[in-house]
Design a protein around this motif. Structure first.
Motif, PDB file in Angstrom:
ATOM      1  N   VAL A 124       0.837  -1.196   0.000  1.00 36.33           N
ATOM      2  CA  VAL A 124       0.000   0.000   0.000  1.00 36.33           C
ATOM      3  C   VAL A 124       0.876   1.252   0.000  1.00 36.33           C
ATOM      4  O   VAL A 124       0.716   2.125  -0.849  1.00 36.33           O
ATOM      5  CB  VAL A 124      -1.052  -0.009   1.150  1.00 36.33           C
ATOM      6  N   SER A 131       1.058   7.447   6.245  1.00 40.27           N
ATOM      7  CA  SER A 131      -0.137   7.505   7.106  1.00 40.27           C
ATOM      8  C   SER A 131      -1.374   7.839   6.284  1.00 40.27           C
ATOM      9  O   SER A 131      -2.470   7.339   6.544  1.00 40.27           O
ATOM     10  CB  SER A 131       0.060   8.564   8.193  1.00 40.27           C
ATOM     11  N   TRP A 155       8.192  -0.058   1.668  1.00 39.76           N
ATOM     12  CA  TRP A 155       8.005  -0.778   2.940  1.00 39.76           C
ATOM     13  C   TRP A 155       7.281  -2.095   2.731  1.00 39.76           C
ATOM     14  O   TRP A 155       6.369  -2.444   3.493  1.00 39.76           O
ATOM     15  CB  TRP A 155       7.239   0.083   3.964  1.00 39.76           C
ATOM     16  N   THR A 157       7.133  -5.560   3.293  1.00 36.25           N
ATOM     17  CA  THR A 157       7.668  -6.691   4.062  1.00 36.25           C
ATOM     18  C   THR A 157       7.502  -7.951   3.227  1.00 36.25           C
ATOM     19  O   THR A 157       6.460  -8.148   2.600  1.00 36.25           O
ATOM     20  CB  THR A 157       6.876  -6.845   5.381  1.00 36.25           C
ATOM     21  N   HIS A 177     -11.031   8.061  -2.551  1.00 39.58           N
ATOM     22  CA  HIS A 177     -10.913   6.743  -1.904  1.00 39.58           C
ATOM     23  C   HIS A 177     -11.581   5.667  -2.755  1.00 39.58           C
ATOM     24  O   HIS A 177     -11.121   4.526  -2.814  1.00 39.58           O
ATOM     25  CB  HIS A 177     -11.592   6.756  -0.531  1.00 39.58           C
ATOM     26  N   PHE A 231      -9.584   0.580  -0.964  1.00 40.20           N
ATOM     27  CA  PHE A 231      -9.201   1.253   0.289  1.00 40.20           C
ATOM     28  C   PHE A 231      -9.784   0.510   1.495  1.00 40.20           C
ATOM     29  O   PHE A 231      -9.082   0.233   2.466  1.00 40.20           O
ATOM     30  CB  PHE A 231      -9.660   2.719   0.280  1.00 40.20           C
ATOM     31  N   LYS A 232     -11.065   0.152   1.382  1.00 44.11           N
ATOM     32  CA  LYS A 232     -11.703  -0.530   2.517  1.00 44.11           C
ATOM     33  C   LYS A 232     -11.102  -1.922   2.722  1.00 44.11           C
ATOM     34  O   LYS A 232     -10.966  -2.393   3.858  1.00 44.11           O
ATOM     35  CB  LYS A 232     -13.209  -0.608   2.316  1.00 44.11           C
ATOM     36  N   MET A 235      -7.940  -1.401   4.608  1.00 44.70           N
ATOM     37  CA  MET A 235      -8.210  -1.082   6.020  1.00 44.70           C
ATOM     38  C   MET A 235      -8.638  -2.341   6.776  1.00 44.70           C
ATOM     39  O   MET A 235      -8.237  -2.562   7.923  1.00 44.70           O
ATOM     40  CB  MET A 235      -9.313  -0.013   6.134  1.00 44.70           C
ATOM     41  N   ASP A 239      -6.777  -3.975   9.927  1.00 47.14           N
ATOM     42  CA  ASP A 239      -7.431  -4.302  11.213  1.00 47.14           C
ATOM     43  C   ASP A 239      -6.913  -5.642  11.721  1.00 47.14           C
ATOM     44  O   ASP A 239      -6.559  -5.790  12.901  1.00 47.14           O
ATOM     45  CB  ASP A 239      -8.957  -4.409  11.044  1.00 47.14           C
ATOM     46  N   ARG A 242      -3.105  -5.552  12.632  1.00 50.53           N
ATOM     47  CA  ARG A 242      -2.734  -4.823  13.855  1.00 50.53           C
ATOM     48  C   ARG A 242      -2.860  -5.703  15.104  1.00 50.53           C
ATOM     49  O   ARG A 242      -2.124  -5.515  16.073  1.00 50.53           O
ATOM     50  CB  ARG A 242      -3.577  -3.539  13.962  1.00 50.53           C
ATOM     51  N   ARG A 310     -17.409  -6.128  15.115  1.00 50.01           N
ATOM     52  CA  ARG A 310     -16.539  -5.101  14.522  1.00 50.01           C
ATOM     53  C   ARG A 310     -15.408  -4.832  15.518  1.00 50.01           C
ATOM     54  O   ARG A 310     -15.676  -4.501  16.675  1.00 50.01           O
ATOM     55  CB  ARG A 310     -17.363  -3.836  14.247  1.00 50.01           C
ATOM     56  N   GLU A 362       2.393  -0.754  10.055  1.00 47.54           N
ATOM     57  CA  GLU A 362       0.953  -1.071  10.090  1.00 47.54           C
ATOM     58  C   GLU A 362       0.153   0.023  10.805  1.00 47.54           C
ATOM     59  O   GLU A 362      -0.845  -0.238  11.466  1.00 47.54           O
ATOM     60  CB  GLU A 362       0.700  -2.474  10.650  1.00 47.54           C
ATOM     61  N   GLY A 363       0.611   1.260  10.631  1.00 48.73           N
ATOM     62  CA  GLY A 363      -0.053   2.426  11.205  1.00 48.73           C
ATOM     63  C   GLY A 363       0.668   2.906  12.449  1.00 48.73           C
ATOM     64  O   GLY A 363       0.831   2.145  13.406  1.00 48.73           O
TER      65      GLY A 363
HETATM   66  N1  CAA Z   1     -12.669  -1.104   7.785  1.00 47.96           N
HETATM   67  C1  CAA Z   1     -13.568  -0.857   6.789  1.00 47.96           C
HETATM   68  N2  CAA Z   1     -13.768   0.384   6.235  1.00 47.96           N
HETATM   69  C2  CAA Z   1     -12.989   1.376   6.712  1.00 47.96           C
HETATM   70  C3  CAA Z   1     -12.043   1.201   7.727  1.00 47.96           C
HETATM   71  C4  CAA Z   1     -11.904  -0.108   8.280  1.00 47.96           C
HETATM   72  N3  CAA Z   1     -11.047  -0.359   9.254  1.00 47.96           N
HETATM   73  N4  CAA Z   1     -11.436   2.368   7.972  1.00 47.96           N
HETATM   74  C5  CAA Z   1     -11.977   3.286   7.154  1.00 47.96           C
HETATM   75  N5  CAA Z   1     -12.925   2.687   6.379  1.00 47.96           N
HETATM   76  C6  CAA Z   1     -13.788   3.320   5.387  1.00 47.96           C
HETATM   77  C7  CAA Z   1     -14.548   4.489   6.013  1.00 47.96           C
HETATM   78  O1  CAA Z   1     -15.740   4.057   6.657  1.00 47.96           O
HETATM   79  C8  CAA Z   1     -14.839   5.365   4.811  1.00 47.96           C
HETATM   80  O2  CAA Z   1     -15.938   4.794   4.116  1.00 47.96           O
HETATM   81  P1  CAA Z   1     -17.094   5.755   3.464  1.00 47.96           P
HETATM   82  O3  CAA Z   1     -16.392   6.600   2.450  1.00 47.96           O
HETATM   83  O4  CAA Z   1     -18.046   4.770   2.867  1.00 47.96           O
HETATM   84  O5  CAA Z   1     -17.656   6.552   4.590  1.00 47.96           O
HETATM   85  C9  CAA Z   1     -13.575   5.168   3.943  1.00 47.96           C
HETATM   86  O6  CAA Z   1     -12.993   3.907   4.366  1.00 47.96           O
HETATM   87  C10 CAA Z   1     -12.554   6.259   4.115  1.00 47.96           C
HETATM   88  O7  CAA Z   1     -12.256   6.345   5.491  1.00 47.96           O
HETATM   89  P2  CAA Z   1     -11.548   7.604   6.143  1.00 47.96           P
HETATM   90  O8  CAA Z   1     -12.255   8.862   5.681  1.00 47.96           O
HETATM   91  O9  CAA Z   1     -11.444   7.391   7.615  1.00 47.96           O
HETATM   92  O10 CAA Z   1     -10.109   7.564   5.433  1.00 47.96           O
HETATM   93  P3  CAA Z   1      -8.824   8.496   5.625  1.00 47.96           P
HETATM   94  O11 CAA Z   1      -8.241   8.773   4.305  1.00 47.96           O
HETATM   95  O12 CAA Z   1      -9.130   9.635   6.530  1.00 47.96           O
HETATM   96  O13 CAA Z   1      -7.769   7.493   6.352  1.00 47.96           O
HETATM   97  C11 CAA Z   1      -6.703   6.336   8.167  1.00 47.96           C
HETATM   98  C12 CAA Z   1      -8.020   6.841   7.527  1.00 47.96           C
HETATM   99  C13 CAA Z   1      -7.134   5.607   9.428  1.00 47.96           C
HETATM  100  C14 CAA Z   1      -5.777   7.473   8.523  1.00 47.96           C
HETATM  101  C15 CAA Z   1      -6.015   5.342   7.190  1.00 47.96           C
HETATM  102  O14 CAA Z   1      -5.503   6.016   6.060  1.00 47.96           O
HETATM  103  C16 CAA Z   1      -4.870   4.587   7.839  1.00 47.96           C
HETATM  104  O15 CAA Z   1      -5.094   3.568   8.523  1.00 47.96           O
HETATM  105  N6  CAA Z   1      -3.613   5.018   7.619  1.00 47.96           N
HETATM  106  C17 CAA Z   1      -2.436   4.252   8.029  1.00 47.96           C
HETATM  107  C18 CAA Z   1      -2.013   3.315   6.924  1.00 47.96           C
HETATM  108  C19 CAA Z   1      -1.125   2.227   7.420  1.00 47.96           C
HETATM  109  O16 CAA Z   1      -1.377   1.583   8.433  1.00 47.96           O
HETATM  110  N7  CAA Z   1      -0.063   1.941   6.670  1.00 47.96           N
HETATM  111  C20 CAA Z   1       0.826   0.879   6.928  1.00 47.96           C
HETATM  112  C21 CAA Z   1       0.950   0.036   5.712  1.00 47.96           C
HETATM  113  S1  CAA Z   1       1.532  -1.612   5.829  1.00 47.96           S
HETATM  114  C22 CAA Z   1       3.124  -1.621   6.387  1.00 47.96           C
HETATM  115  O17 CAA Z   1       3.401  -0.946   7.296  1.00 47.96           O
HETATM  116  C23 CAA Z   1       4.191  -2.479   5.760  1.00 47.96           C
HETATM  117  C24 CAA Z   1       3.946  -3.921   5.648  1.00 47.96           C
HETATM  118  O18 CAA Z   1       4.556  -4.601   4.829  1.00 47.96           O
HETATM  119  C25 CAA Z   1       3.009  -4.591   6.522  1.00 47.96           C
END
Ligand code: CAA
Length: 383
Positions: A124, A131, A155, A157, A177, A231-232, A235, A239, A242, A310, A362-363
């Protein structure tokens, strides 16, 4: 919530503990120094089903529940956080999106291969999308029965070893999104290449890569969910991921405390073992309490997932608390070792470096607070 383990769960945890003690812990230091993981160890983990832990049995997995999975992750992390992260990323963000959102034909074809040990990765993040995950610029343009991917991911992994990549990409020219798609890409697809392997501070047994996608063609059937669900899906994958990072944090903290206790009982100063000093005993009590509190949060999030509730906020709470906790615990454990803790002669130095990324990947902790506070503020029962 009741977390009494049944006989199967205990047996499975103990089996993994024995494996980790005999096969992983003795080479953890060497893997860290050499930034490598022996193929022989990976083969043994395949034989033991570690790559299909959370996969349904009908796809060749072991089908363990999330509670058991969390205990397994903790045991792996106690031995080597680098080995652990390879397994957790594969079993969560690497494969969960396919298991949850893939079409049945692709699932039947690919999930048994993943369960057998063909490794999965999750793509991603990008240079300008960390973030703010929705800021990705990688594109997926529909061309007949295929999507054509162009861009660069960071990043990643497992990037060096993975056979499968879950890639997030958007329709060209869009910013929303709902224009983001999740696609499953195979390593041998022309145009996909690992551009760089990061030289990291910790988790050195595990690889972290930059991935380039240059006109990579993917069959349309490899789209996960529907167009715009990407995007969903990401996310949802995070979940589940994490919870794993929370469990990993608990495992490293437990290892650090065990090492500190062992050292404190042996180390003599002022005519007695330093474990006899009240200052150290209180530190040990605080460490043990913090670890247990984090473990309970992790298990509670895991149980919610198993009960189909949830669990987004609980996964973030578990990840936030446990990852902050482990950084405090490894610091205290290193302090208890004095100067020796600052050398590679003792494992606590590795725990200290490994744990540092847990509040980041992972955030970040800041993002977990965004997720948790969003959840609280949206809860209409509280308004
Ligand atoms: N489950 C389902 N749907 C979700 C959700 C979830 N956990 N979180 C958000 N959504 C949905 C929302 O309900 C919303 O839907 P609608 O448009 O229908 O209302 C839509 O997604 C957009 O949500 P947001 O407006 O909250 O989105 P945002 O752009 O403000 O971002 C955030 C939210 C929480 C900041 C998110 O961007 C986030 O988690 N950022 C961190 C990313 C991250 O963890 N990156 C690490 C990547 S992996 C890694 O590290 C390396 C590896 O190899 C593992």
């Amino acid at each position: 919530m009741n977390f009494d383990l049944n006989e199967n769960q205990k047996m499975f945890r103990d089996m993994v503990r024995d494996f980790a003690t005999q096969e992983i812990a003795p080479i953890a230091h060497q893997m860290d120094v050499e930034s490598a993981m022996p193929d022989g160890l990976i083969a043994k983990m395949k034989d033991n089903g570690f790559f299909g832990l959370s996969f349904p049995e009908k796809y060749g997995g072991l089908g363990v529940d999330t509670l058991t999975y969390s205990l397994v992750v903790e045991e792996l992390a106690r031995a080597s956080a680098g080995v652990c992260v390879m397994i957790t990323v594969h079993n969560s963000v690497g494969s969960y999106p396919l298991a949850m959102f893939g079409n049945e034909e692709v699932k039947e074809k690919i999930l048994p291969r993943m369960a057998a040990g063909e490794i999965a990765a999750f793509c991603v993040s990008e240079a300008n999308a960390g973030s703010d995950a929705a800021a990705i610029a990688t594109t997926a343009a529909r061309d007949g029965d295929e999507y054509v991917l162009d861009g660069s991911k960071m990043w990643v992994t497992n990037g060096a070893r993975a056979q499968f990549f879950v890639v997030l990409a958007r329709t060209p020219g869009t910013t929303g999104h709902d224009d983001i798609h999740a696609l499953l890409v195979e390593r041998d697809a022309p145009g996909l290449r690992v551009a760089k392997e990061e030289d990291k501070m910790g988790l050195r047994a595990s690889d972290t890569c930059v991935l380039e996608l240059d006109g990579v063609r993917v069959p349309a059937e490899n789209l996960l969910g529907k167009e715009g669900d990407g995007f969903k899906i990401a996310m949802t994958g995070l979940d589940s991921g994490r919870i794993g990072i929370g469990a990993q944090s608990v495992g490293v903290a437990q290892a650090a405390m065990d090492a500190a206790v062992k050292y404190a009982k042996q180390r003599q100063q002022f005519g007695q073992a330093i474990s006899k000093f009240q200052g150290l005993r209180w530190t040990i009590a605080d460490m043990a309490t913090q670890i247990e509190a984090a473990r309970q949060l992790v298990l509670s999030a895991a149980a919610m997932k198993d009960n189909s509730q949830r669990y987004t906020a609980q996964a973030s709470m578990a990840k936030l608390f446990a990852s902050e906790m482990v950084n405090q615990v490894v610091g205290k454990a290193l302090q208890m070792h004095g100067g020796y803790g600052y050398t590679k002669d003792y494992p606590v130095e590795r725990f200290y470096r490994d744990a540092r990324v847990f509040t980041i990947y992972e955030g970040t902790s800041e993002i977990q607070r965004v997720v948790i506070s969003n959840h609280i503020l949206k809860d209409t029962r509280r308004s």
